[in-house]
Design a protein around this motif. Structure first.
Motif, PDB file in Angstrom:
ATOM      1  N   SER A 185      -4.301   4.907   7.271  1.00 48.83           N
ATOM      2  CA  SER A 185      -4.799   3.541   7.063  1.00 48.83           C
ATOM      3  C   SER A 185      -3.760   2.515   7.514  1.00 48.83           C
ATOM      4  O   SER A 185      -4.096   1.519   8.170  1.00 48.83           O
ATOM      5  CB  SER A 185      -5.144   3.323   5.593  1.00 48.83           C
ATOM      6  N   LEU A 186      -2.499   2.752   7.177  1.00 52.33           N
ATOM      7  CA  LEU A 186      -1.433   1.826   7.538  1.00 52.33           C
ATOM      8  C   LEU A 186      -1.245   1.742   9.046  1.00 52.33           C
ATOM      9  O   LEU A 186      -1.135   0.662   9.625  1.00 52.33           O
ATOM     10  CB  LEU A 186      -0.118   2.264   6.884  1.00 52.33           C
ATOM     11  N   PRO A 189      -7.549  11.958  -4.099  1.00 52.57           N
ATOM     12  CA  PRO A 189      -6.689  10.999  -3.374  1.00 52.57           C
ATOM     13  C   PRO A 189      -5.766  11.713  -2.401  1.00 52.57           C
ATOM     14  O   PRO A 189      -5.246  12.781  -2.720  1.00 52.57           O
ATOM     15  CB  PRO A 189      -5.891  10.323  -4.495  1.00 52.57           C
ATOM     16  N   SER A 190      -5.571  11.145  -1.216  1.00 51.29           N
ATOM     17  CA  SER A 190      -4.811  11.786  -0.157  1.00 51.29           C
ATOM     18  C   SER A 190      -3.782  10.829   0.440  1.00 51.29           C
ATOM     19  O   SER A 190      -4.137   9.795   0.993  1.00 51.29           O
ATOM     20  CB  SER A 190      -5.771  12.255   0.952  1.00 51.29           C
ATOM     21  N   SER A 191      -2.495  11.184   0.316  1.00 56.70           N
ATOM     22  CA  SER A 191      -1.431  10.358   0.895  1.00 56.70           C
ATOM     23  C   SER A 191      -1.539  10.302   2.409  1.00 56.70           C
ATOM     24  O   SER A 191      -1.213   9.291   3.034  1.00 56.70           O
ATOM     25  CB  SER A 191      -0.062  10.910   0.488  1.00 56.70           C
ATOM     26  N   THR A 245       0.822  -1.209   0.000  1.00 58.18           N
ATOM     27  CA  THR A 245       0.000   0.000   0.000  1.00 58.18           C
ATOM     28  C   THR A 245       0.855   1.258   0.000  1.00 58.18           C
ATOM     29  O   THR A 245       0.476   2.283  -0.584  1.00 58.18           O
ATOM     30  CB  THR A 245      -0.940   0.007   1.225  1.00 58.18           C
ATOM     31  N   ILE A 246       2.021   1.202   0.657  1.00 52.95           N
ATOM     32  CA  ILE A 246       2.897   2.377   0.727  1.00 52.95           C
ATOM     33  C   ILE A 246       3.366   2.809  -0.654  1.00 52.95           C
ATOM     34  O   ILE A 246       3.656   3.984  -0.890  1.00 52.95           O
ATOM     35  CB  ILE A 246       4.100   2.089   1.654  1.00 52.95           C
ATOM     36  N   LEU A 247       3.422   1.864  -1.597  1.00 45.54           N
ATOM     37  CA  LEU A 247       3.839   2.201  -2.962  1.00 45.54           C
ATOM     38  C   LEU A 247       2.916   3.250  -3.584  1.00 45.54           C
ATOM     39  O   LEU A 247       3.317   3.973  -4.500  1.00 45.54           O
ATOM     40  CB  LEU A 247       3.863   0.929  -3.814  1.00 45.54           C
ATOM     41  N   ALA A 284      -5.619   0.970  -3.984  1.00 47.90           N
ATOM     42  CA  ALA A 284      -5.112   2.341  -3.936  1.00 47.90           C
ATOM     43  C   ALA A 284      -3.786   2.459  -4.675  1.00 47.90           C
ATOM     44  O   ALA A 284      -3.528   3.448  -5.369  1.00 47.90           O
ATOM     45  CB  ALA A 284      -4.946   2.772  -2.476  1.00 47.90           C
ATOM     46  N   THR A 285      -2.933   1.452  -4.546  1.00 50.78           N
ATOM     47  CA  THR A 285      -1.633   1.473  -5.227  1.00 50.78           C
ATOM     48  C   THR A 285      -1.809   1.396  -6.738  1.00 50.78           C
ATOM     49  O   THR A 285      -1.165   2.146  -7.485  1.00 50.78           O
ATOM     50  CB  THR A 285      -0.761   0.299  -4.737  1.00 50.78           C
ATOM     51  N   GLU A 286      -2.679   0.516  -7.186  1.00 53.62           N
ATOM     52  CA  GLU A 286      -2.948   0.411  -8.624  1.00 53.62           C
ATOM     53  C   GLU A 286      -3.603   1.689  -9.138  1.00 53.62           C
ATOM     54  O   GLU A 286      -3.309   2.148 -10.254  1.00 53.62           O
ATOM     55  CB  GLU A 286      -3.832  -0.796  -8.896  1.00 53.62           C
ATOM     56  N   GLY A 287      -4.476   2.288  -8.317  1.00 57.50           N
ATOM     57  CA  GLY A 287      -5.098   3.548  -8.681  1.00 57.50           C
ATOM     58  C   GLY A 287      -4.065   4.660  -8.835  1.00 57.50           C
ATOM     59  O   GLY A 287      -4.176   5.514  -9.726  1.00 57.50           O
ATOM     60  N   ALA A 288      -3.050   4.651  -7.972  1.00 55.91           N
ATOM     61  CA  ALA A 288      -1.982   5.646  -8.067  1.00 55.91           C
ATOM     62  C   ALA A 288      -1.197   5.476  -9.363  1.00 55.91           C
ATOM     63  O   ALA A 288      -0.803   6.456 -10.005  1.00 55.91           O
ATOM     64  CB  ALA A 288      -1.053   5.517  -6.866  1.00 55.91           C
TER      65      ALA A 288
END
Length: 432
Positions: free
Chosen positions: A165-166, A157-159, A60-62, A243-247
């Motif tokens: 979340s993590l 989207p918000s980092s 997810t961090i990616l 979320a990572t794929e969305g990024a």
């Protein structure tokens, strides 16, 4: 032992920060020294090294470096002008219309770029000359830009919400993203209300009337930029991609769109990648250092001890939530958003769990509080960037910001005690 560990951990951290040591190093050093109090030195060093290595070992961090890259591409790809033109169409006939254009522009651009600093810098460079030509006060223009820039951090989207979340044990990113919409919009409306009062009092002008033909053209021209949000957030919420794929989709979309607009030159890629690497390196170092910090707190029982102490003060949920908000507001003025989320989430999570507060709702409470800290002295990065871009005097801007601070603090209380503001959209999309 817990009391001694708490004093050592936070005491060393505070001393290092006062000495001007970078916050990531301060967090890591205070963590290593504290864990050596309860473990043999060689074991504590090995444990710290392992934690630093595994702290960012998460798929997810990616999403964070990818969203940063997408935002950096947009900053250089001419998208800001499209969004400002759309904002003019939406709010151009209100008193102080350029100020309201700035607010809406920050909400749109900040959400797409994922950075309040980038939004403040981009909007400030574009809006300040326009405002000065129409006899707006430089201080007023800077204050509006600064006060509205963090709204985009709440609107996905918000980092920041990904980081929460993590740390919170896997709270749904999709739910957090949907929860951020209404609070982010309310932030923008609150700033516009204050800006309206100022504009009315000072008789700032209304923008020239735009024909319906031009309005339609500007709106259509901005659709490709806005589709980024629809595609990325829609895909995440619908479960089409993570979320990572969305990024990753956001990066590809931003790149293609910028090339279509012909605003992005090949030689600019070096700067884009350099900025992305610098920002990502800083964020990831903070995350891995804070991961070690959280391990030390967990191992020494600090969160549970603080939770028990707070719960022993009073049985009132209202009072406890007010105390948590106050602590977050104060600490947010001294710490950047990412480390503050990483440090205070594990501290307060046991408390809000005991109180029955929804983790998604609490994520928005933390985010809103810390976003206010982003625009307040002494550490507010948006405050200094916005003032610098507008070439305004810091002390004058801070005075002008006071009414905005008051209104935003009122909004914190409203969002805290009206959870449906945060939970309505996640509930509507069956994400809770």
């Amino acid at each position: 032992m817990t009391l001694l560990a708490s004093l050592m951990l936070f005491g060393i951290l505070g001393i290092l920060l006062l000495l001007g040591v970078p916050i990531a190093l301060s967090i890591a050093l205070s963590s290593v020294l504290t864990i050596s109090l309860v473990l043999p030195f060689d074991v504590s060093i090995i444990t710290a090294a392992q934690r630093l290595a595994t702290g960012v070992d998460n798929f997810t961090i990616l999403a964070i470096p990818l969203f940063v890259l997408a935002g950096t591409i947009m900053n250089n790809g001419g998208i800001a002008f499209k969004l400002i033109n759309l904002a003019k169409v939406l709010v151009g006939r209100m008193p102080g219309s350029l100020a309201h254009t700035n607010v809406v522009g920050n909400m749109l651009f900040g959400s797409i770029s994922g950075s309040s600093v980038a939004a403040a810098a981009a909007m400030g460079r574009i809006m300040t000359p326009m405002a000065l030509r129409q006899n707006y006060s430089r201080t007023y223009t800077a204050a509006v830009n600064i006060a509205s820039a963090p709204a985009g951090l709440l609107i996905p989207p918000s980092s920041m919400l990904i980081v929460y979340s993590l740390v919170s044990g896997g709270t749904s990113v999709a739910a957090l993203f949907m929860a951020g919409y209404l609070p982010g919009i309310l932030w923008g409306l609150a700033v516009m209300a204050v800006a309206y009062v100022y504009a009315k009092k000072r008789k700032y002008p209304v923008s020239e009337k735009i024909s319906w033909k031009d309005r339609a053209f500007i709106a259509i021209d901005a659709i490709p930029s806005l589709l980024l949000i629809v595609i990325v957030i829609g895909g995440i919420v619908a479960g089409i991609f993570t979320a990572t794929e969305g990024a990753a989709v956001a990066v590809l979309y931003a790149l293609v769109l910028s090339l279509i607009y012909k605003q992005l030159k090949v030689q600019e890629f070096k700067t884009i990648f350099k900025e992305t690497i610098e920002i990502t390196g800083m964020i990831l170092f903070l995350i891995t250092a804070s991961s070690l910090f959280s391990l030390v707190m967990s191992y020494t029982g600090i969160p549970s001890s603080i939770s028990e102490s707070l719960l022993s003060l009073t049985e009132s949920t209202i009072v406890l939530l007010l105390i948590i908000n106050l602590i977050l507001l104060i600490m947010g003025t001294f710490m950047d958003i990412t480390p503050a989320v990483l440090i205070f989430t594990p501290i307060f999570f046991p408390v809000i769990t005991e109180l029955g507060v929804d983790p998604v709702h609490f994520g928005i409470i933390i985010a809103f509080n810390l976003c206010i800290g982003n625009i307040t002295p002494p550490v507010g990065s948006v405050l200094f960037v916005g003032t610098s871009v507008a070439k305004a005097r810091l002390e004058d801007v801070i005075k002008m910001l006071v009414p905005y601070f008051i209104v935003l603090i009122i909004m914190v209380v409203v969002i805290t005690f009206v959870p449906q503001i945060s939970l309505f959209l996640p509930g509507l999309f069956d994400l809770l």
